[in-house]
Design an enzyme around this catalytic site. Sequence first.
Site, PDB file in Angstrom:
ATOM      1  N   GLU A   1       0.840  -1.250  -0.251  1.00 30.87           N
ATOM      2  CA  GLU A   1       0.041   0.011   0.068  1.00 30.87           C
ATOM      3  C   GLU A   1       0.877   1.215   0.047  1.00 30.87           C
ATOM      4  O   GLU A   1       0.486   2.391  -0.716  1.00 30.87           O
ATOM      5  CB  GLU A   1      -0.918  -0.016   1.085  1.00 30.87           C
ATOM      6  CG  GLU A   1      -2.004  -1.294   0.936  1.00 30.87           C
ATOM      7  CD  GLU A   1      -2.884  -1.178   2.086  1.00 30.87           C
ATOM      8  OE1 GLU A   1      -4.221  -1.351   2.101  1.00 30.87           O
ATOM      9  OE2 GLU A   1      -2.471  -1.168   3.293  1.00 30.87           O
TER      10      GLU A   1
ATOM     11  N   GLU B   1      -3.815  -9.675   3.121  1.00 25.66           N
ATOM     12  CA  GLU B   1      -4.572  -9.374   4.398  1.00 25.66           C
ATOM     13  C   GLU B   1      -5.824 -10.459   4.457  1.00 25.66           C
ATOM     14  O   GLU B   1      -6.424 -10.977   5.682  1.00 25.66           O
ATOM     15  CB  GLU B   1      -4.985  -8.106   4.229  1.00 25.66           C
ATOM     16  CG  GLU B   1      -3.991  -7.055   4.722  1.00 25.66           C
ATOM     17  CD  GLU B   1      -3.386  -6.393   3.305  1.00 25.66           C
ATOM     18  OE1 GLU B   1      -2.717  -5.275   3.438  1.00 25.66           O
ATOM     19  OE2 GLU B   1      -3.376  -7.122   2.238  1.00 25.66           O
TER      20      GLU B   1
END
Length: 259
Positions: free
Chosen positions: A114, A134
């Site tokens: 990210e 995730e």
Amino acid sequence: MAENTDGVVRVETDGHVARIVIDRPRKHNAITPPMARSLGESCAALDADEAVRIVIITGGGERAFSAGSDMNALGEITDLWAFRNRVEYAAVVRDMRKPVIASLRGWVLGGGLEIALGADIRIAGASAKLGAPEVTRGWVGGGGASQMLPRLVGYGQAMRLLLSGDTIDAAQALRIGLVEEVVEDADLDAHVMALAQRMASFSPIATQTVKAATRAALSMPLEAGIRHENELHVICMSDRGRHEGIAAFQEKRTAKFGE
């Protein structure tokens, strides 16, 4: 330099180029809350520093850019409201006004991915392995992967990465448009610095308005974006750098923007 007992966020400068190093190599540069705050402070300081025109972000050591959030720190969360209002370390990179280049080697995972997505240009060493694991831990990432990945690689490729949690190598990342270049690891630092220094030789108002206009394209309808671009163009025309650019063209020389 801002640090805690187990990791540091270092800032190095070379002329108009600044280099942020997420430096916790023995933990694959996993980011703790104090490191996130340090990264936020570093990004804010570099954005405010008029001498800095281009920012590079990278990881310490040879094995990782960043493996994202420190899992032990995530396991210790008890106050969800405080967690909601945390320093989101990918967001502080994404929100910088100045152009950011992510220099990637080794593991680029979760929040590390990210951060890379928050940069403007991603250049990978051949060793880079990128992924969003995730979903395998029981959550969706909170730093922008579900929003930025589809914009870079398309809906299908984004969903493949986000729903599988699989990692891809640098060559695959280049093929789908997740990174812009792949170079040998030994050449990565020099290659990224050369690109950053070239960009830093241009007018800072030009590079920052290019970023502002292009980022607007991610969220604005076409007509509004074109109007926004024109307003930024007019701002550039009011800057003295315009005269240097025109003079350099007429005199057949390289423009010098406040060296």
